[in-house]
Design a protein around this motif. Structure first.
Motif, mmCIF file in Angstrom:
data_model
loop_
_atom_site.group_PDB
_atom_site.id
_atom_site.type_symbol
_atom_site.label_atom_id
_atom_site.label_comp_id
_atom_site.label_asym_id
_atom_site.label_seq_id
_atom_site.Cartn_x
_atom_site.Cartn_y
_atom_site.Cartn_z
ATOM 1 N N UNK A 41 0.935 -0.943 0.060
ATOM 2 C CA UNK A 41 -0.009 0.139 -0.086
ATOM 3 C C UNK A 41 0.931 1.065 0.040
ATOM 4 N N UNK A 42 1.085 1.899 -1.176
ATOM 5 C CA UNK A 42 1.962 3.023 -0.952
ATOM 6 C C UNK A 42 1.851 4.146 -0.190
ATOM 7 N N UNK A 43 0.443 4.387 0.141
ATOM 8 C CA UNK A 43 0.207 5.473 1.160
ATOM 9 C C UNK A 43 0.845 5.130 2.555
ATOM 10 N N UNK A 44 0.543 3.716 2.883
ATOM 11 C CA UNK A 44 1.355 3.438 4.022
ATOM 12 C C UNK A 44 2.977 3.469 4.021
ATOM 13 N N UNK A 45 3.402 2.990 3.031
ATOM 14 C CA UNK A 45 4.862 3.078 2.995
ATOM 15 C C UNK A 45 5.406 4.363 3.087
#
Length: 86
Positions: free
Chosen positions: A25-29
């Protein structure tokens, strides 16, 4: 450079990455990478921000334990957060 600009550039670098899987999940990264505590602890410390900025811990000097773990003490008094925001 502002936080939104760093988020945008990081997203632009992550999106085409062959290492990025569908389960990531890019937003979490991005959120974990740009966390002020993480930035302050790892990047701010390497850059030596603590030596150049004016900052006073929120704790009184007599509350700081001399036998405590140095990293844990710095985390508790807020130095990493301040460095991360800087």
């Amino acid at each position: 450079m502002g936080r939104r600009v760093m988020e945008s550039y990081l997203l632009l670098l992550l999106t085409p990455s062959p290492s990025l899987k569908k389960t990531h999940i890019p937003d979490e990264i991005i959120s974990r990478t740009l966390n002020p505590y993480s930035l302050g602890e790892f990047v701010g410390s390497k850059w030596g921000l603590g030596r150049t900025m004016r900052w006073t811990p929120a704790m009184k000097a007599n509350m700081l334990s001399k036998d405590a773990d140095q990293r844990e003490m710095l985390r508790n008094v807020g130095l990493y957060k301040v460095q991360g925001d800087a």
